[in-house]
Design a protein around this motif. Structure first.
Motif, short mmCIF file in Angstrom:
data_model
loop_
_atom_site.label_atom_id
_atom_site.label_comp_id
_atom_site.label_asym_id
_atom_site.label_seq_id
_atom_site.Cartn_x
_atom_site.Cartn_y
_atom_site.Cartn_z
N ASP A 22 0.83 -1.21 0.00
CA ASP A 22 0.00 0.00 0.00
C ASP A 22 0.86 1.26 0.00
N LEU A 23 1.94 1.23 0.76
CA LEU A 23 2.84 2.40 0.77
C LEU A 23 3.51 2.58 -0.59
N ALA A 24 3.88 1.47 -1.25
CA ALA A 24 4.48 1.56 -2.59
C ALA A 24 3.47 2.15 -3.58
N LEU A 25 2.22 1.74 -3.48
CA LEU A 25 1.17 2.31 -4.35
C LEU A 25 1.02 3.81 -4.09
N SER A 26 1.06 4.18 -2.84
CA SER A 26 0.94 5.59 -2.48
C SER A 26 2.10 6.40 -3.05
N GLU A 27 3.30 5.88 -2.91
CA GLU A 27 4.49 6.56 -3.44
C GLU A 27 4.42 6.68 -4.96
N ALA A 28 3.98 5.61 -5.62
CA ALA A 28 3.88 5.65 -7.09
C ALA A 28 2.85 6.69 -7.53
N GLY A 29 1.75 6.77 -6.80
CA GLY A 29 0.73 7.78 -7.10
C GLY A 29 1.26 9.19 -6.91
N GLU A 30 2.01 9.38 -5.84
CA GLU A 30 2.62 10.69 -5.59
C GLU A 30 3.65 11.03 -6.67
N LEU A 31 4.41 10.04 -7.10
CA LEU A 31 5.38 10.26 -8.17
C LEU A 31 4.67 10.71 -9.45
N LEU A 32 3.64 10.01 -9.81
CA LEU A 32 2.87 10.36 -11.01
C LEU A 32 2.32 11.79 -10.90
N SER A 33 1.74 12.10 -9.77
CA SER A 33 1.18 13.42 -9.54
C SER A 33 2.26 14.50 -9.60
N THR A 34 3.39 14.25 -8.97
CA THR A 34 4.48 15.22 -8.94
C THR A 34 5.02 15.48 -10.34
N ASN A 59 3.10 0.45 -14.40
CA ASN A 59 3.69 -0.23 -13.25
C ASN A 59 2.90 -0.01 -11.97
N THR A 60 2.23 1.12 -11.86
CA THR A 60 1.35 1.35 -10.72
C THR A 60 0.17 0.39 -10.79
N ARG A 61 -0.36 0.18 -11.98
CA ARG A 61 -1.43 -0.80 -12.17
C ARG A 61 -0.93 -2.19 -11.78
N ASN A 62 0.29 -2.51 -12.16
CA ASN A 62 0.86 -3.81 -11.80
C ASN A 62 0.97 -3.96 -10.28
N LEU A 63 1.33 -2.88 -9.60
CA LEU A 63 1.38 -2.92 -8.13
C LEU A 63 -0.01 -3.21 -7.55
N ALA A 64 -1.03 -2.62 -8.15
CA ALA A 64 -2.39 -2.88 -7.68
C ALA A 64 -2.77 -4.34 -7.90
N LEU A 65 -2.34 -4.92 -9.01
CA LEU A 65 -2.59 -6.34 -9.26
C LEU A 65 -1.84 -7.21 -8.25
N VAL A 66 -0.62 -6.83 -7.94
CA VAL A 66 0.16 -7.55 -6.93
C VAL A 66 -0.56 -7.49 -5.58
N ARG A 67 -1.09 -6.31 -5.25
CA ARG A 67 -1.83 -6.15 -4.01
C ARG A 67 -3.00 -7.13 -3.96
N GLY A 68 -3.74 -7.22 -5.05
CA GLY A 68 -4.86 -8.16 -5.11
C GLY A 68 -4.42 -9.60 -4.93
N GLY A 69 -3.26 -9.94 -5.50
CA GLY A 69 -2.72 -11.28 -5.33
C GLY A 69 -2.38 -11.59 -3.89
#
Length: 119
Positions: A22-34, A59-69
């Motif tokens: 979840d923290l990695a997803l958050s960081e990736a979202g912040e990176l995209l936004s920045t 890759n953020t989408r892939n992280l979300a898929l990993v989260r689901g796994g």
């Protein structure tokens, strides 16, 4: 090592791993936004950095898929918990779990805020 200790250690590590994802997803979202904000406020063409932006989105989408796994793995590990260590109590509150998980005991992995071995 007792079965209850194995279940407890595994559950704690699963909880830590889910939080890390979840923290990695958050960081990736912040990176995209920045990056998007930097591009827009610097006056660069919208074409600038598009390929890099798409890589981040993919890759953020892939992280979300990993989260689901991992949530699916969490549900599978719950079966071991039920079989091996009924005296390991997963603590939390109903706020932590999706509504369908509260009613059926499944559907969502739920979130535990603590673990304990009872006697």
């Amino acid at each position: 090592m007792k079965k209850s200790e194995v279940v407890l250690a595994g559950a704690e590590k699963m909880h830590q791993t889910e939080n890390a994802i979840d923290l990695a997803l958050s960081e990736a979202g912040e990176l995209l936004s920045t990056l998007a904000r930097l591009r827009a406020t610097s006056g660069m063409s919208a074409m600038f950095g598009q390929d890099a932006l798409m890589c981040i989105v993919d890759n953020t989408r892939n992280l979300a898929l990993v989260r689901g796994g991992f949530l699916e793995a969490h549900k599978e590990l719950k079966k071991i918990h039920t079989t091996w260590a009924k005296n390991v109590v997963l603590t939390g509150n109903d706020f932590d779990k999706p509504e369908n998980d509260k009613k059926t005991g499944g559907g969502g992995a739920g979130i535990t805020t603590g673990l304990a071995i009872t006697t």
